[in-house]
Design an enzyme around this catalytic site. Structure first.
Site, PDB file in Angstrom:
ATOM      1  N   ASP A  35       0.858  -1.164   0.046  1.00  0.00           N
ATOM      2  CA  ASP A  35      -0.080  -0.197   0.151  1.00  0.00           C
ATOM      3  C   ASP A  35       0.734   1.262  -0.194  1.00  0.00           C
ATOM      4  O   ASP A  35       1.937   1.173   0.478  1.00  0.00           O
ATOM      5  CB  ASP A  35      -0.670  -0.033   1.302  1.00  0.00           C
ATOM      6  CG  ASP A  35      -2.183   0.934   1.012  1.00  0.00           C
ATOM      7  OD1 ASP A  35      -2.423   1.336   0.116  1.00  0.00           O
ATOM      8  OD2 ASP A  35      -2.734   1.234   2.080  1.00  0.00           O
ATOM      9  N   GLY A  38       0.085   5.465  -4.250  1.00  0.00           N
ATOM     10  CA  GLY A  38      -0.355   6.753  -4.865  1.00  0.00           C
ATOM     11  C   GLY A  38       0.154   7.906  -3.885  1.00  0.00           C
ATOM     12  O   GLY A  38       0.417   8.816  -4.462  1.00  0.00           O
ATOM     13  N   ARG A  39       0.310   7.673  -2.723  1.00  0.00           N
ATOM     14  CA  ARG A  39       0.869   8.629  -1.710  1.00  0.00           C
ATOM     15  C   ARG A  39       2.396   8.971  -2.344  1.00  0.00           C
ATOM     16  O   ARG A  39       2.836  10.069  -2.189  1.00  0.00           O
ATOM     17  CB  ARG A  39       0.915   8.517  -0.428  1.00  0.00           C
ATOM     18  CG  ARG A  39      -0.539   8.754   0.124  1.00  0.00           C
ATOM     19  CD  ARG A  39      -0.760   8.200   1.416  1.00  0.00           C
ATOM     20  NE  ARG A  39      -1.334   6.654   1.282  1.00  0.00           N
ATOM     21  CZ  ARG A  39      -1.371   5.840   2.128  1.00  0.00           C
ATOM     22  NH1 ARG A  39      -1.220   6.134   3.499  1.00  0.00           N
ATOM     23  NH2 ARG A  39      -1.844   4.495   2.018  1.00  0.00           N
ATOM     24  N   TRP A  40       3.175   7.794  -2.622  1.00  0.00           N
ATOM     25  CA  TRP A  40       4.339   8.032  -2.964  1.00  0.00           C
ATOM     26  C   TRP A  40       4.605   8.926  -4.296  1.00  0.00           C
ATOM     27  O   TRP A  40       5.453   9.813  -4.140  1.00  0.00           O
ATOM     28  CB  TRP A  40       5.031   6.580  -3.270  1.00  0.00           C
ATOM     29  CG  TRP A  40       6.546   6.677  -3.943  1.00  0.00           C
ATOM     30  CD1 TRP A  40       7.375   6.316  -2.979  1.00  0.00           C
ATOM     31  CD2 TRP A  40       6.972   6.679  -4.958  1.00  0.00           C
ATOM     32  NE1 TRP A  40       8.574   6.430  -3.715  1.00  0.00           N
ATOM     33  CE2 TRP A  40       8.452   6.622  -5.186  1.00  0.00           C
ATOM     34  CE3 TRP A  40       6.410   6.934  -6.383  1.00  0.00           C
ATOM     35  CZ2 TRP A  40       9.482   6.689  -6.120  1.00  0.00           C
ATOM     36  CZ3 TRP A  40       7.038   7.121  -7.399  1.00  0.00           C
ATOM     37  CH2 TRP A  40       8.669   6.972  -7.315  1.00  0.00           C
ATOM     38  N   ARG A  48      -0.557   9.225  -9.689  1.00  0.00           N
ATOM     39  CA  ARG A  48      -0.717   8.250  -8.901  1.00  0.00           C
ATOM     40  C   ARG A  48      -0.082   7.006  -9.805  1.00  0.00           C
ATOM     41  O   ARG A  48       0.446   6.131  -9.106  1.00  0.00           O
ATOM     42  CB  ARG A  48      -2.071   7.721  -8.724  1.00  0.00           C
ATOM     43  CG  ARG A  48      -2.548   8.830  -7.594  1.00  0.00           C
ATOM     44  CD  ARG A  48      -4.278   8.410  -7.545  1.00  0.00           C
ATOM     45  NE  ARG A  48      -4.266   7.114  -7.108  1.00  0.00           N
ATOM     46  CZ  ARG A  48      -4.221   6.723  -5.917  1.00  0.00           C
ATOM     47  NH1 ARG A  48      -3.702   7.372  -4.656  1.00  0.00           N
ATOM     48  NH2 ARG A  48      -4.112   5.200  -5.590  1.00  0.00           N
ATOM     49  N   HIS A  52       2.472   3.195  -9.119  1.00  0.00           N
ATOM     50  CA  HIS A  52       2.280   1.718  -9.338  1.00  0.00           C
ATOM     51  C   HIS A  52       3.368   1.063  -9.908  1.00  0.00           C
ATOM     52  O   HIS A  52       3.871   0.117  -9.633  1.00  0.00           O
ATOM     53  CB  HIS A  52       0.910   1.587 -10.035  1.00  0.00           C
ATOM     54  CG  HIS A  52      -0.358   2.029  -9.317  1.00  0.00           C
ATOM     55  ND1 HIS A  52      -0.525   1.747  -7.903  1.00  0.00           N
ATOM     56  CD2 HIS A  52      -1.353   2.506  -9.804  1.00  0.00           C
ATOM     57  CE1 HIS A  52      -1.665   2.136  -7.685  1.00  0.00           C
ATOM     58  NE2 HIS A  52      -2.259   2.914  -8.687  1.00  0.00           N
ATOM     59  N   ASN A  83     -11.160  -2.489  -5.431  1.00  0.00           N
ATOM     60  CA  ASN A  83     -10.398  -1.576  -6.167  1.00  0.00           C
ATOM     61  C   ASN A  83     -10.785  -1.141  -7.627  1.00  0.00           C
ATOM     62  O   ASN A  83     -10.522  -0.091  -8.130  1.00  0.00           O
ATOM     63  CB  ASN A  83      -9.003  -2.005  -6.299  1.00  0.00           C
ATOM     64  CG  ASN A  83      -7.925  -1.664  -5.198  1.00  0.00           C
ATOM     65  OD1 ASN A  83      -7.035  -2.760  -4.822  1.00  0.00           O
ATOM     66  ND2 ASN A  83      -8.156  -0.784  -4.347  1.00  0.00           N
ATOM     67  N   ARG A 203       2.053  -4.670   6.347  1.00  0.00           N
ATOM     68  CA  ARG A 203       1.422  -3.781   5.542  1.00  0.00           C
ATOM     69  C   ARG A 203       2.343  -2.484   5.542  1.00  0.00           C
ATOM     70  O   ARG A 203       2.647  -1.921   6.556  1.00  0.00           O
ATOM     71  CB  ARG A 203      -0.028  -3.404   5.873  1.00  0.00           C
ATOM     72  CG  ARG A 203      -0.862  -2.307   5.160  1.00  0.00           C
ATOM     73  CD  ARG A 203      -2.474  -2.340   5.670  1.00  0.00           C
ATOM     74  NE  ARG A 203      -3.068  -1.171   4.490  1.00  0.00           N
ATOM     75  CZ  ARG A 203      -4.255  -1.410   4.034  1.00  0.00           C
ATOM     76  NH1 ARG A 203      -4.944  -2.197   4.834  1.00  0.00           N
ATOM     77  NH2 ARG A 203      -4.523  -0.695   3.227  1.00  0.00           N
ATOM     78  N   GLU A 222       1.472 -12.776  12.685  1.00  0.00           N
ATOM     79  CA  GLU A 222       1.928 -11.729  13.205  1.00  0.00           C
ATOM     80  C   GLU A 222       1.831 -10.445  12.460  1.00  0.00           C
ATOM     81  O   GLU A 222       2.007 -10.865  11.077  1.00  0.00           O
ATOM     82  CB  GLU A 222       3.430 -11.655  13.659  1.00  0.00           C
ATOM     83  CG  GLU A 222       3.606 -13.047  14.799  1.00  0.00           C
ATOM     84  CD  GLU A 222       2.807 -12.752  15.990  1.00  0.00           C
ATOM     85  OE1 GLU A 222       3.095 -11.742  16.484  1.00  0.00           O
ATOM     86  OE2 GLU A 222       2.705 -13.567  16.649  1.00  0.00           O
TER      87      GLU A 222
HETATM   88  C1  IPE Z   1      -5.673  -2.655  -0.124  1.00  0.00           C
HETATM   89  O1  IPE Z   1      -5.119  -1.418  -0.132  1.00  0.00           O
HETATM   90  C2  IPE Z   1      -5.506  -3.369  -1.393  1.00  0.00           C
HETATM   91  C3  IPE Z   1      -4.182  -3.436  -2.303  1.00  0.00           C
HETATM   92  C4  IPE Z   1      -3.016  -3.026  -1.806  1.00  0.00           C
HETATM   93  C5  IPE Z   1      -4.193  -3.993  -3.401  1.00  0.00           C
HETATM   94  P1  IPE Z   1      -6.161  -0.093  -0.630  1.00  0.00           P
HETATM   95  O2  IPE Z   1      -5.557   1.078  -0.659  1.00  0.00           O
HETATM   96  O3  IPE Z   1      -7.176  -0.478  -1.493  1.00  0.00           O
HETATM   97  O4  IPE Z   1      -6.879  -0.167   0.821  1.00  0.00           O
HETATM   98  P2  IPE Z   1      -7.949   0.765   1.679  1.00  0.00           P
HETATM   99  O5  IPE Z   1      -8.997   1.516   0.802  1.00  0.00           O
HETATM  100  O6  IPE Z   1      -6.796   1.822   2.347  1.00  0.00           O
HETATM  101  O7  IPE Z   1      -8.151   0.058   2.663  1.00  0.00           O
HETATM  102  C1  IPE Z   2      -1.477   0.174  -3.587  1.00  0.00           C
HETATM  103  O1  IPE Z   2      -1.370   1.665  -3.333  1.00  0.00           O
HETATM  104  C2  IPE Z   2      -2.044  -0.221  -4.839  1.00  0.00           C
HETATM  105  C3  IPE Z   2      -3.227  -0.735  -5.170  1.00  0.00           C
HETATM  106  C4  IPE Z   2      -4.121  -0.702  -4.049  1.00  0.00           C
HETATM  107  C5  IPE Z   2      -3.521  -1.075  -6.397  1.00  0.00           C
HETATM  108  P1  IPE Z   2      -2.387   2.566  -3.461  1.00  0.00           P
HETATM  109  O2  IPE Z   2      -3.043   2.992  -4.826  1.00  0.00           O
HETATM  110  O3  IPE Z   2      -3.537   2.268  -2.582  1.00  0.00           O
HETATM  111  O4  IPE Z   2      -1.772   3.934  -2.799  1.00  0.00           O
HETATM  112  P2  IPE Z   2      -2.417   5.059  -1.703  1.00  0.00           P
HETATM  113  O5  IPE Z   2      -2.842   4.004  -0.402  1.00  0.00           O
HETATM  114  O6  IPE Z   2      -3.585   5.744  -2.492  1.00  0.00           O
HETATM  115  O7  IPE Z   2      -1.095   5.848  -1.204  1.00  0.00           O
HETATM  116 MG    MG Z   3      -3.969   2.524  -0.416  1.00  0.00          MG
END
Ligand code: IPE
Ligand code: IPE
Ligand code: MG
Length: 262
Positions: A35, A38-40, A48, A52, A83, A203, A222
């Site tokens: 996870d 997007g923030r990275w 975003r 990925h 997603n 996570r 864990e």
């Molecule tokens: C969980 O991340 C799913 C994946 C990493 C593929 P999300 O970014 O979708 O989860 P939420 O929305 O923060 O719970």
């Molecule tokens: C996880 O990163 C990848 C997928 C869920 C596909 P995010 O895309 O959820 O990144 P954030 O959480 O928005 O930063």
């Molecule tokens: Mg996310």
């Protein structure tokens, strides 16, 4: 599963297991919620999807480390059943990215003796991606160095409902007595059947939730949560997670740790 031995090209000192980690107490199955992509990207004022792309590099790095350090199973969360709610452009980008990466990496995965599986409701994926998945799964099915499961259109609740449905069908057809439904039979129908349950869940990006990942399988995992964003997850971050894991006392509801396996 075979012990993991360094093969030619593995001699890079940085690829050695850090000396303070006990090779005999590594997770046998590591699960990762990748996870923070997007923030990275947002932190760098990039779209975003660039996050990925970098996330794929982080996964490659982690897979190599599992091979070198001796973690025999890795299950990663790439795309959840939830997603699909993201903007179409992001979803389409991800589907195309999965296909490209499969195409580019298949030879290397095969050479590295990685067994690749995609777990989830694959029928809803674009047909081109489904074909690449089928090809890659068949080609690597006999490998045993690392089992890599990529959860794609995966949802823990969906997985459990599928199992319930299969069992109910067997009961209806008179093949199964409801009294014979037990945990082992249930687990045997899960997408991860054959691999032990994950003993460590990582996570990234500092979120304290499971987000519908491996609801059954994580019962006694864990949990290590790190603020590191997925694209930045590197060797040092993995070592930190493993150190944390090796310091845990696993009690499984009992008062003391069960005696170490012999
Ligand atoms: C969980 O991340 C799913 C994946 C990493 C593929 P999300 O970014 O979708 O989860 P939420 O929305 O923060 O719970
Ligand atoms: C996880 O990163 C990848 C997928 C869920 C596909 P995010 O895309 O959820 O990144 P954030 O959480 O928005 O930063
Ligand atoms: Mg996310």
């Amino acid at each position: 599963m075979q012990p993991v031995k360094a093969h030619t090209g593995d001699t890079h000192p940085l690829m050695a297991l850090p000396g303070d980690l006990d090779p005999a107490r590594l997770p046998r199955h590591l699960a990762v919620i990748m996870d923070g992509n997007g923030r990275w990207a947002q932190q760098r004022r990039l779209p975003r999807v660039r996050g990925h792309q970098q996330g794929v590099r982080a996964l490659k790095r982690l897979l190599q480390l599992c091979g070198h350090w001796g973690i025999p199973a890795l299950t990663t969360y790439a795309f959840s059943t939830e997603n699909w709610q993201r903007p179409d452009e992001e979803v389409n980008f991800l589907m195309t990215l999965f296909e490209q990466v499969l195409k580019q990496e298949l030879n290397e995965l095969d050479e590295a003796r990685v067994r690749l599986r995609f777990l989830g409701d694959l029928e809803a994926l674009p047909s081109g991606l489904q074909e690449h998945i089928a090809r890659a799964t068949a080609r690597t099915a006999h490998h045993n160095r690392v089992h890599l499961n990529v959860c794609t259109n995966y949802g823990g609740r969906h997985e459990l409902v599928q199992v319930a449905r299969r069992l109910a069908q067997d009961v209806r057809q008179g093949l199964l007595d409801p009294d014979d439904i037990n945990e082992a039979r249930f687990a045997n129908l899960l997408l991860t059947a054959g691999d032990p349950d994950p003993d460590l869940l990582i996570r990234t990006s500092g979120e304290f939730r499971i987000s519908n990942f491996l609801l059954w399988q994580l019962a006694y995992a864990e949990i290590h949560i790190t603020d590191v964003l997925w694209p930045d997850f590197d060797q040092a971050a993995l070592a930190t997670a493993l150190r944390d894991f090796q310091q845990r006392q696993r009690r499984y509801g009992a008062v003391q740790s069960p005696p170490a396996e012999t």
